[in-house]
Design a protein around this motif. Structure first.
Motif, PDB file in Angstrom:
ATOM      1  N   ALA A   1       0.532  -1.020  -0.320  1.00 23.29           N
ATOM      2  CA  ALA A   1      -0.014  -0.527   0.128  1.00 23.29           C
ATOM      3  C   ALA A   1       0.685   1.460  -0.425  1.00 23.29           C
ATOM      4  O   ALA A   1       0.541   2.190  -0.487  1.00 23.29           O
ATOM      5  CB  ALA A   1      -1.322  -0.315   1.303  1.00 23.29           C
ATOM      6  N   GLY A   2       2.075   1.039   0.558  1.00 19.92           N
ATOM      7  CA  GLY A   2       3.269   2.173   0.232  1.00 19.92           C
ATOM      8  C   GLY A   2       2.675   3.085   1.720  1.00 19.92           C
ATOM      9  O   GLY A   2       2.249   2.927   2.763  1.00 19.92           O
ATOM     10  N   GLU A   3       3.467   4.260   1.557  1.00 11.76           N
ATOM     11  CA  GLU A   3       3.357   5.537   3.303  1.00 11.76           C
ATOM     12  C   GLU A   3       2.489   5.770   3.321  1.00 11.76           C
ATOM     13  O   GLU A   3       2.175   6.097   4.439  1.00 11.76           O
ATOM     14  CB  GLU A   3       4.512   6.630   2.788  1.00 11.76           C
ATOM     15  CG  GLU A   3       6.345   5.898   2.579  1.00 11.76           C
ATOM     16  CD  GLU A   3       7.287   6.680   2.985  1.00 11.76           C
ATOM     17  OE1 GLU A   3       6.885   8.071   3.132  1.00 11.76           O
ATOM     18  OE2 GLU A   3       8.310   6.742   2.288  1.00 11.76           O
ATOM     19  N   ASP A   4       0.938   5.612   2.841  1.00 14.09           N
ATOM     20  CA  ASP A   4      -0.106   6.672   3.120  1.00 14.09           C
ATOM     21  C   ASP A   4      -1.293   5.071   3.887  1.00 14.09           C
ATOM     22  O   ASP A   4      -2.162   5.482   3.711  1.00 14.09           O
ATOM     23  CB  ASP A   4      -0.581   6.963   2.345  1.00 14.09           C
ATOM     24  CG  ASP A   4      -0.167   8.260   1.583  1.00 14.09           C
ATOM     25  OD1 ASP A   4       0.631   9.000   2.323  1.00 14.09           O
ATOM     26  OD2 ASP A   4      -0.595   9.012   0.421  1.00 14.09           O
ATOM     27  N   ALA A   5      -0.367   3.990   4.165  1.00 13.85           N
ATOM     28  CA  ALA A   5      -1.102   3.523   5.198  1.00 13.85           C
ATOM     29  C   ALA A   5      -1.400   2.760   7.012  1.00 13.85           C
ATOM     30  O   ALA A   5      -0.188   3.576   6.984  1.00 13.85           O
ATOM     31  CB  ALA A   5      -1.553   1.937   4.877  1.00 13.85           C
ATOM     32  N   ARG A   6      -1.685   2.659   7.082  1.00 13.07           N
ATOM     33  CA  ARG A   6      -2.023   2.750   8.756  1.00 13.07           C
ATOM     34  C   ARG A   6      -2.388   1.663   9.032  1.00 13.07           C
ATOM     35  O   ARG A   6      -3.210   1.232   8.315  1.00 13.07           O
ATOM     36  CB  ARG A   6      -2.336   4.433   8.893  1.00 13.07           C
ATOM     37  CG  ARG A   6      -1.805   6.055   9.162  1.00 13.07           C
ATOM     38  CD  ARG A   6      -1.185   5.983   9.396  1.00 13.07           C
ATOM     39  NE  ARG A   6      -0.923   7.601   8.809  1.00 13.07           N
ATOM     40  CZ  ARG A   6      -0.432   7.414   7.767  1.00 13.07           C
ATOM     41  NH1 ARG A   6       0.743   6.931   7.030  1.00 13.07           N
ATOM     42  NH2 ARG A   6       0.338   8.683   7.288  1.00 13.07           N
ATOM     43  N   PHE A   7      -1.590   1.349   9.978  1.00 13.41           N
ATOM     44  CA  PHE A   7      -2.141   0.222  11.397  1.00 13.41           C
ATOM     45  C   PHE A   7      -2.698   0.134  11.744  1.00 13.41           C
ATOM     46  O   PHE A   7      -2.734   1.406  12.506  1.00 13.41           O
ATOM     47  CB  PHE A   7      -0.681  -0.405  11.211  1.00 13.41           C
ATOM     48  CG  PHE A   7       0.583  -0.829  10.968  1.00 13.41           C
ATOM     49  CD1 PHE A   7       0.030  -1.691   9.990  1.00 13.41           C
ATOM     50  CD2 PHE A   7       1.695  -1.204  11.517  1.00 13.41           C
ATOM     51  CE1 PHE A   7       0.865  -3.259   9.059  1.00 13.41           C
ATOM     52  CE2 PHE A   7       2.588  -0.935  10.113  1.00 13.41           C
ATOM     53  CZ  PHE A   7       2.239  -2.059   9.240  1.00 13.41           C
ATOM     54  N   LEU A   8      -4.010  -0.069  11.759  1.00 17.70           N
ATOM     55  CA  LEU A   8      -5.565   0.303  13.199  1.00 17.70           C
ATOM     56  C   LEU A   8      -4.969  -1.068  14.503  1.00 17.70           C
ATOM     57  O   LEU A   8      -5.226  -2.111  14.151  1.00 17.70           O
ATOM     58  CB  LEU A   8      -6.725   0.546  12.219  1.00 17.70           C
ATOM     59  CG  LEU A   8      -7.747  -0.029  13.031  1.00 17.70           C
ATOM     60  CD1 LEU A   8      -7.638   1.968  14.071  1.00 17.70           C
ATOM     61  CD2 LEU A   8      -9.159   0.081  12.671  1.00 17.70           C
ATOM     62  N   ALA A   9      -4.762  -0.503  15.448  1.00 16.62           N
ATOM     63  CA  ALA A   9      -5.040  -1.439  16.389  1.00 16.62           C
ATOM     64  C   ALA A   9      -5.985  -1.217  17.145  1.00 16.62           C
ATOM     65  O   ALA A   9      -6.618  -1.289  16.759  1.00 16.62           O
ATOM     66  CB  ALA A   9      -3.687  -1.263  17.352  1.00 16.62           C
ATOM     67  N   GLY A  10      -6.298  -0.551  18.187  1.00 17.07           N
ATOM     68  CA  GLY A  10      -7.444  -0.205  19.339  1.00 17.07           C
ATOM     69  C   GLY A  10      -8.110   0.991  19.133  1.00 17.07           C
ATOM     70  O   GLY A  10      -8.840   1.411  18.689  1.00 17.07           O
TER      71      GLY A  10
END
Lengths: 286, 164
Positions: A24-33
């Motif tokens: 996805a590249g740099e504009d993806a984020r991991f979603l935790a809580g």
């Protein structure tokens, strides 16, 4: 406001999450809580192209005893930390500080690793991790690596995490016998971020001083910061007021909407003196 | 890129399946898709507590959770909490103590209070205040809310004691 649009993918394993992030590249984020990320999205402070939901990766959740340390899965929720017998027994600093993290409903969703990875300058868990000399376990496209807390927090919301790299576990060494902790924070409202906070570990007594000291202030600089001057004074056995007097010497302290720089320096000194006095009183009573 | 996602979850004991945009927050899903408007949206960043619902038994902010994250979970809203009758004494106490004025905070406040009461015992007033510290009320000044929660805790403890 409402968040901007993004794609959503749910990862089943840490490896899959890292692979998705690479794609996805740099504009993806991991979603935790999601207790900080989704608030940022609602206010459009961030507009990622994709959220990679890691929330259901079982291997990243839970607290395990390993050789001389507790290994905390990044997805372990604040409420689980607060309820943990192992944490209460071995890491009383974390057990005390966790109750200052936001409110019950936030603690039911927010994760330990999420707080560390976000690295909010006024948050409690990064400060505790730094005071306890935690080791961060990261997983990236090139495999796993470990980073010491002293090298992990680099600046305002800035950590040693490379783009696409995932914090999987935080390993916290169990303090030796004779060590003790201190924790205090000032906030205008219950559960709010600290205007100034202190998380500290003191090594066993050696004469008037201490074997070692790790004094961490939060909410006063661009990140949780150690105070080398206060640590040196404590190790040398200086009186609490002398240690407090040099609490923020050499530190880059920033004022914010809560308090001016000079006020923050004052708060930090007061918190340190109070905690050193308390510890000294308790030890003299024994 | 932001393709809709099909989700299935349980709300107040009833299964619901819908197709939602990933960015839809749970609170909007509850209000606009499930037509359960008892859950309120206040601040949208987790501070005010008006949107608090139960997720698999624990209180959560429905403004800080995507609907797609609720896949496979059991949600309970104020509607379910009221209809089941399980918290009837708490709702009644809020009414009698005037712990409700405009009502905007009430659904979230009740979910938080119910969570504390479920822990059992009789919490002192400081503990009650601590537990509802994440639920803002701009009308009552909290005194009457704490009164109501305290009374229910006492009554429930008395009943539990009598039954033992």
């Amino acid at each position: 406001m409402k968040s901007s649009s993004f794609a959503y993918r749910r990862a089943a394993t840490a490896e899959e999450a890292v692979a998705l992030a690479r794609e996805a590249g740099e504009d993806a984020r991991f979603l935790a809580g999601g207790q900080s990320l989704l608030a940022a999205l609602n206010f459009r402070l961030d507009e990622p192209c994709m959220l990679i939901d890691i929330g259901r990766i079982g291997a990243l959740r839970g607290i395990r005893r390993v050789e001389g340390a507790l290994k905390i899965g990044a997805l372990t929720r604040h409420a689980e930390i607060a309820a943990s017998v192992e944490i209460a027994k071995h890491l009383p600093l974390v057990a005390q500080a966790i109750h200052e993290v936001a409110h019950p409903a936030i603690r039911n969703r927010g994760t330990f690793g999420g707080s560390i990875a976000l690295a909010d300058a006024a948050a409690e868990m990064p400060a505790c991790a730094l005071a306890l000399g935690a080791r961060m376990h990261l997983l990236g496209p090139d495999g796993p690596r470990r980073v010491a807390a002293d090298e992990f927090f680099l600046g305002l919301y800035e950590t040693a995490l490379e783009p696409g790299e995932l914090l999987t576990h935080v390993e916290i060494p169990i303090p030796p016998a004779g060590a003790c902790h201190g924790f205090a924070e000032l906030a205008r409202r219950r559960g709010d971020y600290a205007m100034a906070g202190l998380a500290m570990m003191l090594g066993p007594r050696t004469g008037a001083g201490r074997d070692w000291a790790r004094i961490v202030f939060f909410g006063i600089a661009d990140r949780a910061v150690r105070s080398p001057s206060a640590e040196a004074a404590i190790v040398a056995g200086a009186a609490p007021e002398e240690c407090a007097a040099c609490a923020t010497d050499g530190l880059d302290v920033f004022g914010d909407m809560n308090a001016a720089e000079s006020t923050k320096r004052h708060y930090a000194a007061v918190l340190l003196r109070r905690e050193l006095d308390r510890i000294s009183d308790e030890e003299n009573r024994v | 890129m932001s393709a809709p996602v099909q989700i299935t979850l349980s709300i107040n004991g009833e299964p619901i399946t819908a197709t939602v945009a990933p960015r839809m927050m749970l609170v909007d899903f509850l209000r606009e898709v499930a037509a359960l408007t008892g859950t309120h949206l206040g601040c949208a960043h987790g501070v005010c507590g008006a949107c608090t619902v139960r997720l698999d038994g624990a209180s959560v902010r429905s403004c800080l959770m995507l609907a797609v994250q609720a896949e496979g979970t059991e949600i309970e809203t104020i509607e379910g909490l009221a209809d089941s009758g399980a918290e009837a004494d708490l709702l009644d106490a809020f009414h009698r103590h005037n712990a409700v004025q405009c009502g905007y905070c009430s659904s979230g406040m009740l979910v938080s209070a119910a969570e504390l009461l479920a822990q059992g015992g009789v919490p002192d007033r400081a503990t009650i205040r601590d537990h509802i510290s994440g639920n803002y009320c701009r009308c009552t000044g909290y005194q009457s809310i704490v009164d109501a929660v305290e009374e229910v805790a006492r009554t429930r403890a008395g009943k539990a004691g009598a039954g033992a």
